[in-house]
Design a protein around this motif. Structure first.
Motif, PDB file in Angstrom:
ATOM      1  N   ASP A 139       0.830  -1.209   0.000  1.00  0.00           N
ATOM      2  CA  ASP A 139       0.000   0.000   0.000  1.00  0.00           C
ATOM      3  C   ASP A 139       0.863   1.257   0.000  1.00  0.00           C
ATOM      4  O   ASP A 139       0.556   2.245  -0.683  1.00  0.00           O
ATOM      5  N   ILE A 140       1.938   1.233   0.785  1.00  0.00           N
ATOM      6  CA  ILE A 140       2.834   2.387   0.863  1.00  0.00           C
ATOM      7  C   ILE A 140       3.511   2.621  -0.479  1.00  0.00           C
ATOM      8  O   ILE A 140       3.632   3.758  -0.956  1.00  0.00           O
ATOM      9  N   THR A 141       3.943   1.527  -1.136  1.00  0.00           N
ATOM     10  CA  THR A 141       4.554   1.643  -2.457  1.00  0.00           C
ATOM     11  C   THR A 141       3.567   2.214  -3.468  1.00  0.00           C
ATOM     12  O   THR A 141       3.906   3.094  -4.270  1.00  0.00           O
ATOM     13  N   ALA A 142       2.335   1.739  -3.423  1.00  0.00           N
ATOM     14  CA  ALA A 142       1.320   2.224  -4.374  1.00  0.00           C
ATOM     15  C   ALA A 142       1.074   3.713  -4.188  1.00  0.00           C
ATOM     16  O   ALA A 142       0.904   4.453  -5.180  1.00  0.00           O
ATOM     17  N   ALA A 143       1.054   4.163  -2.944  1.00  0.00           N
ATOM     18  CA  ALA A 143       0.835   5.592  -2.698  1.00  0.00           C
ATOM     19  C   ALA A 143       1.990   6.421  -3.243  1.00  0.00           C
ATOM     20  O   ALA A 143       1.784   7.513  -3.804  1.00  0.00           O
TER      21      ALA A 143
END
Length: 718
Positions: A301-305
C-alpha cells in the motif's frame, strides 16, 4: 548521592585478555569519567572554572564540558585534542562530561539555538569555539604566571600542563594557577596557536572511550541503577499511532514482582522490581488499543501511494533551472527510471530507555539523548514541570544514528515515577525498538534525462515521493520537505536544464532523521541513475561524472582520487565488477568504488575505496573509523535491511527478521583516502554512508546484467 552500577563481569574478564593490544592512556581519569560522568552545573563560578567549557582542579585535572553527546563516534576525543593543543595541556589529564543544557552549549545551524548532536556537527561546529575558549584560558593562566614570576607574559609558554619560563627554567603547574586565573576577566579574544605548534590536531590521539569499553567499565543508560529503583516496561501498540483503549491491571499483577500498571500515552507501563519481572508482566498484560484507519496497511500500500505521487501532474518544486520540458522534447534520447527504498530501523544495540527520579519538586533525568533541549522541552510541555527544577544527565549511548534525537518516552517515565513514588527505569524491548521506533522514510524517485545526439546530458528532472520526515519529526506543515530533496537540490552536477520536485505521500509509519537523512535515499537514486545514463550514452560511468563536474576542480579531485586509487578501468579477476558513486553531504565530498562479486546469488563486497574531502581533519584515525563504520552501515542497508509492514505494524521486529550486516558479510578491505583541501571543515559521521549503496548497486547491476532499482538488493535479485 549513591548510585550502584551493575557490571558485566564476563565482558570485564574478556577485556583483561585484550588490554595488552590497546594503546594505554597516560592516566585513568578517562575511564572513570566515561563510566558514570558526575554531571555538574554548566557554570559553577568556582575556583578553577575558566570558561563554560573548562575547569581546572588544584591537582591539575581538567574537566572539559562537551556540548555534544558521545555515541561512539569519537567526538569527545576530538574535543580533548582541540583543547589540549590550544591550552598546552596533557590530554591524559582531561576528563569529559556533558553539562546540563545552557546557552554556551547550544548551537544554531538554522533552526534556533539548541543543545543537541546531529548533522555531523560535533567537531566541525565546535572546533572554533573550543579552540578560542582554550586560547582565552591559556592567556589567563599565562597572565597569572607572569605576575608570580615577575616576567613579561611574552616570555612565557603554556606547555605540558605548565606555564614555562624557558630563560630561567622556572615552571608553574596549571593547577596552581587556575584558581587565581578564574577570578580574572577573560580576554575578549586570544590569538590561536599557529599550525606548526599543534601536536594533536591533524595528527592523532587514542580514543578516550575505548579502554573503559574494552574492559567493561562503561556504564550506559540501561546499566544505571538508582537506590530504590523500579523498572517500567512500556507496553505500546504494535500498530502505528494507535491509542490505548483499555487494560486489565490484574492480569499483569499476577506475575511475581509486578507492583503496578500505569497508563501512559499510547499504552501502559508495567512496573516491577526487576526488568525481567516487568517484561513478563508486560507480556501477560491484557491490553487493547483503539482501531486506526491504517489497521490493514501493508508495504505494498505504501509503495502504491508513492507511485501515485510520482504520477501527479505537479509537485512542490525545489529547483528549476532552465526549461526541462523543452530539453526533454528536443532530446535525441530520453532515459527514464523509477527507484525505491524502504522504511529502515535505526537498530541501536541499546534499546530505548530512560531513568528518572523525583525529589519533591525536583526532577532528575538520566537519558541517552542526542537532543537535550528537545527532550526537556517535551517533558515541560507534557508534564507541566518547572524547567528550572529539572536536571538532565546525558548518558553514553549504545548507538544513536539519529534515533536518540527523538524523545518518545521521557514524559511517560515521569508519569510513572509520579504514580509510584520511586525512581524509575522505563525501557522498551528490541521488538519495540524496531517495531515502534521511528524509522528512515520510505521514498521513491522518478528520474528523466535528456540526451543530445552526442550523448551529452541537456536536461534532468528528478521527482521524489514519499513520507515527509519533517512532518512527523518537526510538525512541518509545508508542501516541500527539504530532507526529501537533500543533495538533489544542491548537486554540483551541471546537466543543462534541471528540475527537482517532491510529492508528499504520508505513510502511517512514523519517521525521523536516520544517519545522513535524505542523502541516503537521494544518493542512491541519483548515482544509480547516472550509471544508466552513462550506459545509454555509451560512456564510462566515471567519464560521465567527470563531464558533469568539469567546472568543479574540487569535486573532480575527489572523483579522480577514488577512481585512481581503486584502479578504475584496470582488469579485475573473473566474476568481479566495480561500481562508482559520488555524493556530497554535510559539507563533505565523498566518492567510493565498490569491488563486488556474486556468491550463492548474493553480492560479496571485497574492497571499498573511499576518497573523502572534509576540508580538514582533527583526528585522522577518527575520520577513518567513521568512514569504515559508514561504509559498513550503508552496505547493511543496501543488502538486506527493510521494515516489512502488514496489518498496520512491523512484521520483522527483531534481528532474526530484520537483517543487519553480519561480520562475515563485511568487506575484506576498506581504504580511506582523505583529501586535505583547506576548504571549510565538513562533517565526517554521515557523508561516507550515501555513496556506498549506489556504488554497490552499480557493481551488482554490471554483474547480473540488469539494473538494481529497488532496495534491499536481496529483494531486487529475488
Amino acid at each position: 548521592m549513591t548510585i550502584a552500577l551493575e557490571r558485566r563481569s564476563l565482558l570485564r574478564a574478556a577485556g583483561a585478555l585484550v588490554l595488552g593490544f590497546a594503546v594505554p592512556l597516560p592516566a585513568p581519569r578517562h575511564a572513570a569519567a566515561q563510566a558514570n560522568p558526575p554531571v555538574r552545573p554548566p557554570m559553577t563560578g568556582g575556583a578553577g572554572t575558566l570558561t563554560a567549557y573548562l575547569a581546572i582542579a588544584p591537582d591539575g585535572a581538567i574537566t572539559l564540558y562537551s556540548p555534544t553527546t558521545e555515541m561512539g563516534q569519537g567526538t569527545w576525543t576530538g574535543h580533548v585534542a582541540i583543547v589540549a593543543d590550544e591550552l598546552g595541556a596533557d590530554p591524559g589529564r582531561i576528563a569529559v562530561e556533558n553539562p546540563h543544557p545552557a546557552a554556551p552549549y547550544r548551537r544554531d545551524v538554522g533552526a534556533g539555538p539548541a543543545m543537541g548532536s546531529g548533522g555531523s556537527w560535533g567537531v566541525r561546529y565546535w572546533y572554533q569555539p573550543l579552540r578560542e575558549a582554550a586560547a582565552r584560558a591559556r592567556v589567563a593562566l599565562v597572565g597569572v604566571a607572569a605576575e608570580r614570576l615577575g616576567v613579561p607574559a611574552a616570555e612565557l609558554r603554556a606547555e605540558d600542563h605548565h606555564v614555562v619560563h624557558a630563560a630561567s627554567g622556572r615552571r608553574l603547574a596549571f593547577g596552581d594557577l587556575a584558581a587565581a586565573a578564574a577570578q580574572r576577566p577573560l580576554p575578549e579574544s586570544a590569538a590561536l596557536r599557529p599550525a606548526a605548534e599543534l601536536k594533536l590536531i591533524g595528527r592523532g590521539l587514542p580514543r578516550i572511550d575505548i579502554p573503559a569499553k574494552t574492559h567493561g567499565g562503561t556504564i550506559y543508560s540501561i546499566d544505571l541503577k538508582l537506590p530504590g529503583m523500579v523498572y517500567a516496561y512500556a507496553r505500546v501498540s504494535p500498530v502505528f499511532r494507535a491509542e490505548l483503549d483499555r487494560f486489565d491491571a490484574a492480569s499483569a499483577k499476577a506475575v511475581p514482582g509486578v507492583l503496578d500498571v500505569v497508563a501512559i500515552p499510547g499504552g501502559a507501563a508495567v512496573v516491577a522490581t526487576s526488568m525481567w519481572a516487568a517484561m513478563r508482566g508486560g507480556r501477560a498484560l491484557d491490553i487493547a488499543w483503539k482501531p486506526t484507519p491504517h489497521d490493514t496497511t501493508t508495504s505494498a500500500d505504501i509503495t502504491a501511494a508513492m507511485k501515485d505521487g510520482l504520477a501527479q501532474p505537479q509537485g512542490a518544486v525545489s529547483r528549476n533551472d532552465g526549461d526541462v520540458d523543452a530539453a526533454l522534447r528536443a532530446a535525441s534520447r530520453v532515459v527514464e527510471a523509477d527507484y525505491e527504498v524502504p522504511f529502515l530501523s535505526h537498530t541501536p544495540l541499546e534499546p530505548w530507555n530512560i531513568n528518572v527520579r523525583i525529589d519533591g519538586d525536583r526532577l532528575e533525568i538520566w537519558a541517552p539523548t542526542q537532543n537535550q533541549d528537545r527532550l526537556l522541552n517535551r517533558v515541560v510541555r507534557e508534564t507541566g514541570w518547572d524547567r528550572e527544577k529539572i536536571r538532565l544527565h546525558t548518558m553514553l549511548q549504545g548507538g544513536g544514528f539519529g534515533r536518540r534525537l527523538y524523545e518518545d518516552i521521557p514524559s511517560a517515565a515521569v508519569i510513572v515515577a509520579r504514580a509510584v513514588g520511586r525512581p524509575v527505569k522505563m525501557f522498551w524491548t528490541r521488538e519495540d525498538e524496531i517495531g515502534q521506533g521511528w524509522g528512515r522514510p520510505a521514498q521513491m524517485a522518478r528520474l528523466r534525462a535528456a540526451l543530445d545526439a552526442q550523448g551529452k546530458v541537456t536536461g534532468l528532472w528528478v521527482r521524489t515521493a514519499g513520507t515527509s520526515m519533517n512532518r512527523d519529526f518537526n510538525n512541518f506543515q509545508g508542501d516541500l520537505d527539504a530532507s526529501s530533496v537533500q543533495t538533489l537540490n544542491d548537486t554540483r552536477y551541471r546537466t543543462g536544464a534541471y528540475r527537482v520536485d517532491y510529492v508528499r505521500r504520508q505513510a502511517p509509519v512514523p519517521s525521523m532523521p536516520w544517519r545522513s537523512v535524505g542523502a541516503t535515499q537521494n544518493g542512491f537514486f541519483m548515482e544509480s541513475f547516472l550509471d544508466e545514463v552513462a550506459q545509454a550514452a555509451g560512456k564510462d560511468p566515471v567519464a560521465l561524472r567527470r563531464e558533469l563536474l568539469a567546472h568543479d576542480p574540487r569535486a573532480l579531485r575527489v572523483v579522480n582520487t577514488a577512481a585512481e586509487k581503486a584502479g578504475w578501468g584496470t582488469p579485475l579477476p573473473a566474476g568481479r565488477a566495480r561500481g562508482f558513486a559520488f555524493v556530497e553531504s554535510y559539507g563533505s565530498l565523498c566518492a567510493q568504488v565498490a569491488e563486488v562479486s556474486m556468491e550463492n546469488g548474493r553480492p560479496r563486497v571485497h574492497r571499498v575505496v573511499v576518497a573523502l574531502d572534509c576540508g580538514s581533519q582533527v583526528l585522522p584515525d577518527g575520520v577513518r573509523s567513521q568512514v569504515e563504520g559508514g561504509v559498513i552501515q550503508g552496505i547493511s542497508t543496501a543488502m538486506g535491511e527493510k521494515l516489512e509492514i502488514a496489518e498496520g505494524r512491523v512484521q520483522n521486529a527483531n534481528f532474526d527478521g530484520y537483517h543487519v550486516l553480519r561480520t562475515d558479510e563485511a568487506p575484506t578491505l576498506i581504504e580511506t583516502h582523505v583529501i586535505e583541501s583547506g576548504e571549510r571543515m565538513g562533517g565526517v559521521g554521515e557523508p561516507p554512508v550515501p555513496p556506498i549503496t549506489p556504488a554497490l548497486a552499480n557493481a551488482v547491476s554490471a554483474l547480473v546484467g540488469r539494473r538494481i532499482r529497488k532496495l534491499p538488493i536481496a529483494d531486487a535479485l529475488g
